[in-house]
Enzyme design. Structure first.
Site, short mmCIF file in Angstrom:
data_model
loop_
_atom_site.label_atom_id
_atom_site.label_comp_id
_atom_site.label_asym_id
_atom_site.label_seq_id
_atom_site.Cartn_x
_atom_site.Cartn_y
_atom_site.Cartn_z
N GLU A 60 -9.50 30.74 -45.19
CA GLU A 60 -10.22 30.98 -43.95
C GLU A 60 -11.71 30.65 -44.07
O GLU A 60 -12.32 30.13 -43.11
CB GLU A 60 -10.04 32.44 -43.51
CG GLU A 60 -8.67 32.76 -42.94
CD GLU A 60 -7.59 32.89 -44.00
OE1 GLU A 60 -6.40 32.77 -43.67
OE2 GLU A 60 -7.96 33.10 -45.19
N HIS A 130 -1.43 42.84 -40.22
CA HIS A 130 -1.14 41.91 -39.13
C HIS A 130 -1.27 42.58 -37.76
O HIS A 130 -0.62 42.18 -36.80
CB HIS A 130 0.28 41.33 -39.27
CG HIS A 130 0.50 40.54 -40.52
ND1 HIS A 130 0.79 41.13 -41.72
CD2 HIS A 130 0.44 39.21 -40.75
CE1 HIS A 130 0.94 40.20 -42.65
NE2 HIS A 130 0.72 39.03 -42.08
#
Length: 325
Positions: A60, A130
């Site tokens: 990321e 998540h």
């Protein structure tokens, strides 16, 4: 108008933006031929080629740094962070580079064409890695815009506006609505103004304020309140940075009460910023303390997801408590 779900609306917005801007690139983990973990970018590589829609390594920080470099050279990068929970390795690049690029140069160069897309929130049994809602972290960073849509119509118009905005935008997509939210979406190219809230329902007794997936919760709570003869004005904030103080304050001056609902934990959540600002703007109009109905101050629990969620029942109870104050 054709009906579509939120994923289809986002895909259509990306398609239109790529057709109208040959400098636009879409990239992230698995976004190429696979279409991303939620299939939001399905078909883009086939249509625009591997040079304009492609996979990145699983980094990321690298995705965000690469996006900054592209944007600073005049490209229009739309970078996908696969889950908002994974945006934190990119945090330094976003808040220390993307947000400050324009300022560090005295506006000689910028990364204004940059958009980060990322799915946020719970409701899919994703557990604590998540399911998080990290939008508030970015609202404290001058130079970034933060946008959250509530349905397919909003998603398409807000995403097109975000991609074309002259500032870097973090665009949070409520993942539990990706396929659950279906609605009419105008054909063709349109934008919804950033920084402008929408009054979804008129009311006179209390203002209910939220964004993203929680708007559905607020509307359910407003229906429950209506059976108790409580008239709720429902507002979708849509943009958290900048946020539309004027529209919210105007509503609260009319109703005298405010309830803010968000899925992120209570402490440090954006509801606190809203409450502080509205009490300053509307102090003499308030009939009760500003209520916050939020997630719990715990890591997001897998087996207790329903208990964690600030649902319609919790919101309805807070509405009644505010009315009876």
């Amino acid at each position: 108008m054709p009906k579509m779900n939120m994923l289809q609306a986002i895909n259509e917005a990306l398609t239109i933006a790529m057709e109208t801007d040959e400098r636009m690139l879409v990239f992230g983990e698995d976004v190429g031929h696979f279409g991303g973990v939620f299939r939001a970018t399905s078909g883009l590589q086939d249509k625009f080629g591997r040079e304009r829609c492609f996979n990145t390594p699983l980094t990321e920080q690298g995705i965000a740094g690469f996006a900054n470099g592209l944007a600073s050279n005049g490209m229009t990068p739309v970078a996908e962070i696969q889950f908002a929970d994974y945006i934190f390795p990119a945090f330094d690049q976003i808040v220390n580079e993307s947000a400050k690029f324009r300022y560090r140069s005295g506006n000689e160069f910028d990364v204004g064409g940059l958009t980060f897309r990322t799915p946020y929130g719970g409701g899919i049994a994703g557990g604590h890695y998540h399911s998080q809602s990290p939008e508030a972290y970015f609202t404290g960073t001058p130079g970034l815009k933060v946008v959250v849509p509530r349905n397919p119509h909003q998603a398409k118009g807000l995403l097109l506006a975000s991609i074309r905005d002259k500032n870097p935008v973090v665009f949070f997509e409520p993942k539990r609505l990706y396929r659950a939210s279906v609605g009419e979406v105008p054909e063709g190219d349109y934008e919804i103004e950033l920084g402008k809230a929408e009054v979804v329902a008129q009311g006179s007794d209390i203002t209910l304020l939220g964004w993203g997936a929680q708007m559905e919760i607020l509307e359910q709570a407003a229906e429950m309140a209506a059976k108790e003869n409580i008239s709720c004005e429902v507002i979708d904030l849509r943009s958290l940075a900048p946020w539309d103080v004027d529209t919210v304050a105007e509503s609260v001056r009319k109703t005298g009460r405010l309830l803010v609902n968000h899925e992120a934990p209570l402490t440090g959540g954006f509801a606190g910023e809203i409450a502080a600002t509205i009490q300053q703007e509307c102090f003499l109009y308030l009939e009760a303390p500003i209520a916050r109905v939020c997630g719990l101050d715990t890591p997001y629990p897998l087996c207790h997801e329903k208990e964690y969620m600030p649902d319609a029942l919790k919101t309805f109870e807070a509405i009644k408590a505010t009315m009876n104050y």
